[in-house]
Design a protein around this motif. Structure first.
Motif, PDB file in Angstrom:
ATOM      1  N   LYS A   1       0.846  -1.150  -0.033  1.00 31.45           N
ATOM      2  CA  LYS A   1       0.253  -0.064   0.144  1.00 31.45           C
ATOM      3  C   LYS A   1       0.972   1.129   0.072  1.00 31.45           C
ATOM      4  O   LYS A   1       0.678   2.198  -0.795  1.00 31.45           O
ATOM      5  CB  LYS A   1      -0.906  -0.116   1.115  1.00 31.45           C
ATOM      6  CG  LYS A   1      -1.643   1.074   1.428  1.00 31.45           C
ATOM      7  CD  LYS A   1      -2.702   1.470   2.843  1.00 31.45           C
ATOM      8  CE  LYS A   1      -3.276   2.621   2.807  1.00 31.45           C
ATOM      9  NZ  LYS A   1      -3.928   2.591   4.243  1.00 31.45           N
ATOM     10  N   GLU A   2       1.829   1.259   0.699  1.00 34.05           N
ATOM     11  CA  GLU A   2       2.782   2.408   0.815  1.00 34.05           C
ATOM     12  C   GLU A   2       3.571   2.543  -0.239  1.00 34.05           C
ATOM     13  O   GLU A   2       3.518   3.873  -1.053  1.00 34.05           O
ATOM     14  CB  GLU A   2       3.861   2.063   1.971  1.00 34.05           C
ATOM     15  CG  GLU A   2       4.605   3.352   2.374  1.00 34.05           C
ATOM     16  CD  GLU A   2       5.866   3.243   3.253  1.00 34.05           C
ATOM     17  OE1 GLU A   2       6.650   4.100   3.558  1.00 34.05           O
ATOM     18  OE2 GLU A   2       5.660   2.058   3.957  1.00 34.05           O
TER      19      GLU A   2
ATOM     20  N   VAL B   1       2.733   1.716  -3.494  1.00 33.95           N
ATOM     21  CA  VAL B   1       1.745   2.146  -4.580  1.00 33.95           C
ATOM     22  C   VAL B   1       1.236   3.622  -4.300  1.00 33.95           C
ATOM     23  O   VAL B   1       1.142   4.432  -5.122  1.00 33.95           O
ATOM     24  CB  VAL B   1       0.410   1.446  -4.634  1.00 33.95           C
ATOM     25  CG1 VAL B   1      -0.597   1.826  -5.381  1.00 33.95           C
ATOM     26  CG2 VAL B   1       0.834  -0.102  -5.057  1.00 33.95           C
ATOM     27  N   SER B   2       1.076   3.944  -2.961  1.00 39.27           N
ATOM     28  CA  SER B   2       0.624   5.351  -2.535  1.00 39.27           C
ATOM     29  C   SER B   2       1.754   6.466  -2.869  1.00 39.27           C
ATOM     30  O   SER B   2       1.432   7.542  -2.984  1.00 39.27           O
ATOM     31  CB  SER B   2       0.164   5.541  -0.994  1.00 39.27           C
ATOM     32  OG  SER B   2      -0.857   4.548  -0.835  1.00 39.27           O
ATOM     33  N   GLU B   3       3.276   6.061  -2.977  1.00 44.29           N
ATOM     34  CA  GLU B   3       4.178   6.951  -3.115  1.00 44.29           C
ATOM     35  C   GLU B   3       4.789   6.607  -4.341  1.00 44.29           C
ATOM     36  O   GLU B   3       6.055   7.240  -4.869  1.00 44.29           O
ATOM     37  CB  GLU B   3       5.162   6.619  -2.015  1.00 44.29           C
ATOM     38  CG  GLU B   3       4.729   7.034  -0.654  1.00 44.29           C
ATOM     39  CD  GLU B   3       5.730   6.713   0.377  1.00 44.29           C
ATOM     40  OE1 GLU B   3       7.000   6.361  -0.107  1.00 44.29           O
ATOM     41  OE2 GLU B   3       5.524   7.005   1.836  1.00 44.29           O
ATOM     42  N   HIS B   4       4.167   5.997  -5.397  1.00 43.90           N
ATOM     43  CA  HIS B   4       4.128   5.800  -6.747  1.00 43.90           C
ATOM     44  C   HIS B   4       5.936   5.279  -6.859  1.00 43.90           C
ATOM     45  O   HIS B   4       6.629   5.226  -7.869  1.00 43.90           O
ATOM     46  CB  HIS B   4       4.609   7.281  -7.605  1.00 43.90           C
ATOM     47  CG  HIS B   4       3.115   7.898  -7.552  1.00 43.90           C
ATOM     48  ND1 HIS B   4       2.139   7.512  -8.185  1.00 43.90           N
ATOM     49  CD2 HIS B   4       2.807   8.921  -6.749  1.00 43.90           C
ATOM     50  CE1 HIS B   4       1.211   8.349  -8.140  1.00 43.90           C
ATOM     51  NE2 HIS B   4       1.470   9.231  -7.107  1.00 43.90           N
TER      52      HIS B   4
END
Length: 354
Positions: free
Chosen positions: A296-297, A299-302
């Protein structure tokens, strides 16, 4: 002419017989083309379990519900894989085992049968599939073998009707594993998930019920949540294996649920149904939770997927042609996005960006 015809017929018969033998995988010493017998090198048999029991070698049993867990159980060399109706709680999220249907159990059985090629496969008869009469019990057991791919069935309890059901299923030439002590399907009578055999009458009942299931023809009996001395007495009284779960170390073998022994489930629902007798041999649930949080982290931070996980390439010439076609379609914004992404991926792939 007659002798010539006889010779001709004889020659045709020999050719036909030879052809059948070459076309068939049936050994010549078998009497019919039915199911292949179990190969001891491929599937654990009841004979092997009896041999282990006679030698005093502990029998290992794991409860699994799907293909991936069955493959792990198979790879580990576990003796018996039980497809339990506890799937209702562990997989489907119910608070008891009562809601799961036979059709749902068959889905789990088939998945496990595809993954576990070595262990003896035992499928639970869920609540409501064997209590009405012996015909219902036999019909349900037949479905578990024919449609579920199991080698045997398990049923709970030792009431006279269930003893009769077990006997009828055995007489139908189906192997049966009994189950006494805490029987989750009977929690409305037991008053919840309560241990059994903690007083004189209850302890004697556990032993007598186990003996009655043996007399009915069961090949083994599960002893769940009973004090070790009670389990030891039952094990000594029987000449068939006892499989303990929360019953101490004096049984012929032990069974635990796959998810429980791996420490897989961390959700509050599972925490409240994970028994206190279960040893967790790993903390897989914590690893799973961390992996999901990391995913999740990133993906959230590209950060994911980067170049390493974007493996499919388009050549420069094809990219130019693609951009040209997009522009012809009036999709200038899409063409710009494609060109920018290609440049960014090229930059990310360059050694200086590593």
């Amino acid at each position: 002419m007659a002798s010539s015809l006889v010779r001709s017929c004889s020659r045709v018969s020999r050719v036909a017989l030879t052809t059948v033998r070459f076309m068939s995988n049936i050994p010549e010493n078998t009497v019919y083309g039915g199911p292949k017998p179990q190969n001891p090198n491929q599937r654990v048999t009841l004979t092997q379990l009896r041999q282990k029991h006679r030698k005093g070698e502990p029998i290992t049993v794991v409860t699994a519900y799907d293909y991936p867990s069955a493959v792990h159980v198979d790879t580990a060399g576990i003796d018996v894989c039980l497809v339990g109706d506890s799937a209702a709680m562990v997989v489907h999220g119910y608070d008891t085992t009562l809601p799961i249907s036979l059709d749902e159990m068959l889905v789990h059985c088939r998945a496990v049968a595809r993954g576990a090629k070595r262990p003896l496969l035992v499928g639970d008869l869920p609540f409501g599939t064997y209590e009405s009469n012996t015909n219902q019990a036999v019909d349900s057991a037949v479905r578990v073998l024919k449609e579920g791919g199991m080698d045997a069935i398990k049923l709970e309890g030792g009431s006279p009707s269930r003893i009769t059901a077990a006997k009828s299923i055995v007489e139908a030439r189906i192997a049966v594993m009994g189950h006494v002590g805490l029987t989750p399907q009977a929690i409305s009578v037991l008053g919840g998930f309560r241990p059994q055999g903690k007083n004189i009458a209850s302890a004697v009942k556990v032993v007598e019920t186990a003996m009655a299931l043996q007399e009915a023809g069961c090949f083994s009996v599960v002893l769940e949540c009973v004090p070790p001395p009670v389990a030891a007495a039952a094990t000594s009284a029987l000449h068939i294996p006892t499989i303990g779960i929360g019953a101490g170390p004096f049984c012929s073998g032990q069974v635990l649920v796959y998810h429980d022994l791996l420490g897989m489930m961390q959700h509050p629902h599972h925490a409240k149904v994970t028994p206190k007798f279960c040893k967790q041999y790993a903390q897989v649930g914590e690893v799973i939770n961390k992996a999901l949080l990391d995913y999740k982290e990133e993906v959230s931070e590209h950060l994911f997927p980067g170049p390493s996980y974007s493996p499919y390439k388009i050549s420069s010439s094809d990219l130019d042609g693609f951009l040209s076609e997009l522009q012809k379609l009036g999709l200038d914004k899409a063409a710009s996005a494609a060109a920018a992404s290609a440049e960014k991926m090229e930059h990310s792939d360059s050694p200086s960006s590593q």
